[in-house]
Enzyme design. Structure first.
Site, PDB file in Angstrom:
ATOM      1  N   SER A  85       0.855  -1.187   0.000  1.00 33.24           N
ATOM      2  CA  SER A  85       0.000   0.000   0.000  1.00 33.24           C
ATOM      3  C   SER A  85       0.890   1.236   0.000  1.00 33.24           C
ATOM      4  CB  SER A  85      -0.862   0.003   1.264  1.00 33.24           C
ATOM      5  OG  SER A  85      -1.502   1.257   1.443  1.00 33.24           O
ATOM      6  N   TYR A 120      -0.954  -0.828  10.440  1.00 38.37           N
ATOM      7  CA  TYR A 120      -1.247  -1.148   9.038  1.00 38.37           C
ATOM      8  C   TYR A 120      -0.104  -0.663   8.138  1.00 38.37           C
ATOM      9  CZ  TYR A 120      -3.450  -1.330   4.476  1.00 38.37           C
ATOM     10  OH  TYR A 120      -3.713  -1.593   3.157  1.00 38.37           O
TER      11      TYR A 120
END
Length: 182
Positions: free
Chosen positions: A77, A90
């Site tokens: 990501s 995350y």
């Protein structure tokens, strides 16, 4: 501990014999609290999903991929490079995916196995809804996030993965960061 892919488990004979491509797409990011207020169980879920499962599954499948000169596409990501408030674990897990991919690429030198980290940002999926507990507030937050922009879609990322997978076997994309124009 063993999460189901440990050394004690063995595949059925020929279980992964035809394997040519592994696509690791985990993206679990429940909760959005800053580090000092984060729920420990949610943090462990993020690590188990985005780090432990990815590394364990990849390890388990490497012999078949090496035998077939296959490919690994890991979905990281942009959060791995551009962290945001509440995304501490995350972002850290996705940074692991990015670095793990580069490390695999180095380790697999000479095997013919290609390894790519695809790092998208702002893809309109159910990610925000799931992260926030699928509430009315989550829907409002998701709507606000995408208002006035044309985010990427899951189909855009899938098409990119197909493109990477279908490259000639002598080409490798190490990492690919994708963002919408807006």
């Amino acid at each position: 501990g063993d999460r189901g892919w440990g050394a004690g488990r063995r595949a059925r004979p020929g279980g992964f014999r035809g394997l040519r491509l592994v696509n690791n797409t985990a993206g679990r990011a429940v909760g959005r609290n800053p580090a000092q207020a984060a729920d420990l169980a949610q943090r462990e879920t993020r690590i188990d999903t985005n780090v432990t499962a990815l590394a364990s599954l990849t390890h388990r499948l490497l012999p078949a991929l090496i035998a077939r000169r296959g490919a690994i596409i890991n979905i990281s990501s942009v959060a791995a490079t551009y962290p945001y408030t509440g995304g501490n674990v995350y972002a850290g897990a996705k940074a692991f995916v990015k670095q793990f991919s580069l490390g695999l690429r180095s380790d697999l030198q000479g095997t013919g196995v290609r390894v790519t980290s695809i790092e998208p940002g702002m893809v309109e999926t159910e990610f925000t809804l799931v992260r926030m507990g699928n509430t009315e507030e989550a829907q409002e937050s998701s709507n606000a996030l995408y208002k006035g922009v044309k985010p990427m879609t899951g189909d855009d990322i899938a098409a990119t993965m197909v493109w990477v997978a279908e490259l000639p076997p002598h080409l490798n994309i190490n990492r690919l960061e994708l963002m919408p124009v807006n």
